[in-house]
Design a protein around this motif. Structure first.
Motif, PDB file in Angstrom:
ATOM      1  N   SER A   1      43.807  41.654 209.151  1.00 30.42           N
ATOM      2  CA  SER A   1      45.037  42.167 208.555  1.00 30.42           C
ATOM      3  C   SER A   1      44.990  42.178 207.037  1.00 30.42           C
ATOM      4  CB  SER A   1      46.235  41.311 208.978  1.00 30.42           C
ATOM      5  OG  SER A   1      46.369  41.329 210.362  1.00 30.42           O
ATOM      6  N   GLN A   2      43.793  42.334 206.518  1.00 28.48           N
ATOM      7  CA  GLN A   2      43.666  42.333 205.065  1.00 28.48           C
ATOM      8  C   GLN A   2      44.568  43.393 204.445  1.00 28.48           C
ATOM      9  OE1 GLN A   2      39.990  43.693 203.451  1.00 28.48           O
ATOM     10  NE2 GLN A   2      40.214  42.512 201.585  1.00 28.48           N
ATOM     11  N   GLY A   3      45.274  43.007 203.400  1.00 33.77           N
ATOM     12  CA  GLY A   3      46.118  43.976 202.719  1.00 33.77           C
ATOM     13  C   GLY A   3      47.504  44.081 203.308  1.00 33.77           C
TER      14      GLY A   3
ATOM     15  N   LEU B   1      46.449  53.657 203.802  1.00 38.17           N
ATOM     16  CA  LEU B   1      46.625  52.589 202.827  1.00 38.17           C
ATOM     17  C   LEU B   1      47.008  51.301 203.522  1.00 38.17           C
ATOM     18  CD1 LEU B   1      48.898  54.466 200.278  1.00 38.17           C
ATOM     19  CD2 LEU B   1      46.428  54.196 200.162  1.00 38.17           C
ATOM     20  N   ASP B   2      46.638  50.178 202.902  1.00 47.38           N
ATOM     21  CA  ASP B   2      47.237  48.933 203.350  1.00 47.38           C
ATOM     22  C   ASP B   2      48.475  48.676 202.486  1.00 47.38           C
ATOM     23  OD1 ASP B   2      44.524  47.118 201.761  1.00 47.38           O
ATOM     24  OD2 ASP B   2      46.442  47.738 200.900  1.00 47.38           O
ATOM     25  N   CYS B   3      49.241  47.663 202.840  1.00 47.10           N
ATOM     26  CA  CYS B   3      50.521  47.413 202.172  1.00 47.10           C
ATOM     27  C   CYS B   3      50.344  47.061 200.700  1.00 47.10           C
ATOM     28  CB  CYS B   3      51.288  46.308 202.894  1.00 47.10           C
ATOM     29  SG  CYS B   3      51.623  46.696 204.624  1.00 47.10           S
ATOM     30  N   ASP B   4      49.252  46.372 200.413  1.00 49.44           N
ATOM     31  CA  ASP B   4      48.957  46.015 199.033  1.00 49.44           C
ATOM     32  C   ASP B   4      48.853  47.284 198.199  1.00 49.44           C
ATOM     33  OD1 ASP B   4      46.359  43.842 197.581  1.00 49.44           O
ATOM     34  OD2 ASP B   4      48.047  44.897 196.694  1.00 49.44           O
ATOM     35  N   HIS B   5      48.057  48.202 198.653  1.00 45.80           N
ATOM     36  CA  HIS B   5      47.847  49.448 197.942  1.00 45.80           C
ATOM     37  C   HIS B   5      49.104  50.308 197.950  1.00 45.80           C
ATOM     38  CE1 HIS B   5      44.662  52.826 197.061  1.00 45.80           C
ATOM     39  NE2 HIS B   5      45.592  52.735 196.147  1.00 45.80           N
ATOM     40  N   ALA B   6      49.787  50.336 199.082  1.00 54.09           N
ATOM     41  CA  ALA B   6      50.998  51.153 199.187  1.00 54.09           C
ATOM     42  C   ALA B   6      52.071  50.694 198.197  1.00 54.09           C
ATOM     43  CB  ALA B   6      51.549  51.114 200.612  1.00 54.09           C
TER      44      ALA B   6
ATOM     45  N   GLN C   1      49.416  59.864 200.977  1.00 52.37           N
ATOM     46  CA  GLN C   1      49.017  58.605 201.595  1.00 52.37           C
ATOM     47  C   GLN C   1      50.175  57.610 201.601  1.00 52.37           C
ATOM     48  OE1 GLN C   1      45.562  57.809 199.040  1.00 52.37           O
ATOM     49  NE2 GLN C   1      44.304  57.702 200.891  1.00 52.37           N
ATOM     50  N   LEU C   2      50.883  57.582 200.492  1.00 48.69           N
ATOM     51  CA  LEU C   2      52.010  56.661 200.404  1.00 48.69           C
ATOM     52  C   LEU C   2      53.095  57.018 201.415  1.00 48.69           C
ATOM     53  CD1 LEU C   2      53.599  54.345 199.133  1.00 48.69           C
ATOM     54  CD2 LEU C   2      54.330  55.904 197.310  1.00 48.69           C
ATOM     55  N   ARG C   3      53.430  58.300 201.470  1.00 47.59           N
ATOM     56  CA  ARG C   3      54.470  58.746 202.412  1.00 47.59           C
ATOM     57  C   ARG C   3      54.081  58.386 203.835  1.00 47.59           C
ATOM     58  NH1 ARG C   3      56.522  58.722 198.744  1.00 47.59           N
ATOM     59  NH2 ARG C   3      57.365  60.235 197.280  1.00 47.59           N
ATOM     60  N   MET C   4      52.814  58.638 204.148  1.00 45.48           N
ATOM     61  CA  MET C   4      52.360  58.359 205.505  1.00 45.48           C
ATOM     62  C   MET C   4      52.453  56.872 205.818  1.00 45.48           C
ATOM     63  SD  MET C   4      49.190  60.892 206.299  1.00 45.48           S
ATOM     64  CE  MET C   4      48.794  59.959 207.774  1.00 45.48           C
ATOM     65  N   HIS C   5      52.061  56.058 204.864  1.00 43.92           N
ATOM     66  CA  HIS C   5      52.137  54.613 205.087  1.00 43.92           C
ATOM     67  C   HIS C   5      53.586  54.188 205.299  1.00 43.92           C
ATOM     68  CE1 HIS C   5      50.967  50.354 204.712  1.00 43.92           C
ATOM     69  NE2 HIS C   5      52.167  50.228 204.189  1.00 43.92           N
TER      70      HIS C   5
END
Lengths: 196, 98
Positions: free
Chosen positions: A106-108, B17-22, B41-45
């Motif tokens: 679950s990284q990130g 994206l992961d949540c960190d990046h989002a 990418q953001l919208r999709m996340h």
């Protein structure tokens, strides 16, 4: 009268230092306070603004209003303050770990205990809004110096990225990394205090 | 899982994206325009992530309050100079006039 609007008329505006404190003191004080969150510091900045203003009177061309001109000086003082403050060798902002899993499957992803909770919908109520404001101010003051500097200059003063980087000595990508940390930390701090 | 599916999932993870990046992009978007792909990418996340949607909502709430805080309303000052402070400032102005 302390008007903040820049008059569009073609009048030559003039400076009246004798009236500065009475006409503009509170306005400048509030402006400074909203940027530095300390009454003492705000007063210092207003004082520095007046002193600098008196020195610069000759260069005033009368195209902007007195208050606009004074505010531009105050803005400069705010920037100087944050530049000095953020150049202190401090423990880098890695003190604050971001609220995301560092590794594993679950990284990130959000670390559940630190993930956003539901916020009550009550900010229409002026009492709650006032409380929220106090919490926000407190949490802003808790930000590490460098992150606070980035937040105030970039987000509150809305200075463009290149200039912020020039003042604070960072690269544009640094800037967003710091902004990210600042907002994560701010949100988390507010949530902890707000939902108590 | 079939090999094909595994490859596709790996590929998707690179794109998603992961949540960190989002949250990073969401923060950036408050002040600057994102590139096309990042925006998408953001919208999709956000479509698929309730927590990040909450983050964005709460960020907006904070931003609105910050805006209100930084807009000085002469009719509703949050702080006011005391008599002492005013006097002190006037003295300084007096001292520095030429």
């Amino acid at each position: 009268m302390g008007q903040s609007k820049d008059n569009q008329d073609s009048r030559q505006h003039s400076l009246n230092p004798d009236k500065w404190v009475d006409s503009h003191g509170d306005y400048l004080y509030n402006y400074a306070y909203s940027r530095v969150n300390s009454k003492e510091l705000a007063e210092d900045l207003v004082q520095e603004t007046f002193v600098a203003g008196l020195r610069a009177m000759k260069s005033f061309q009368g195209r902007s209003t007195e208050i606009t001109w004074l505010i531009s000086i105050l803005k400069r003082k705010v920037i100087d303050h944050y530049r000095k403050m953020s150049s202190n060798k401090e423990i880098t902002s890695s003190e604050f770990s971001r609220p995301f899993q560092k590794d594993g499957a679950s990284q990130g992803h959000w670390i559940m205990e630190r993930a956003p909770k539901e916020w009550p919908d009550e900010l229409d109520d002026p009492i709650h809004q006032k409380e929220f404001r106090l919490v926000l101010e407190k949490c802003l003051s808790h930000l590490p110096d460098k992150l606070k500097a980035v937040f105030v200059l970039k987000f509150i003063e809305e200075i463009n990225s290149d200039e912020v980087c020039k003042e604070l000595g960072c690269t544009p990508s640094n800037l967003w990394v710091m902004m990210h940390r600042a907002r994560l930390r701010l949100r988390e701090c507010i949530e902890l205090k707000w939902l108590k | 899982m079939s090999k094909m599916k595994e490859i596709m999932m790996k590929g998707m993870n690179k794109v998603m994206l992961d949540c960190d990046h989002a949250t990073y992009l969401a923060v950036k978007e408050e002040s600057e325009k994102l590139g096309c792909i990042q925006k998408l990418q953001l919208r999709m996340h956000l479509m698929g992530c309730k927590l990040c949607r909450a983050f964005v909502e709460q960020s907006k709430t904070i931003s609105e309050e910050v805006t209100s805080m930084k807009t000085i309303d002469p009719d509703h000052y949050e702080v006011e100079l005391t008599e002492d402070q005013s006097e002190s400032l006037k003295k300084v102005v007096e001292e520095h006039k030429n």
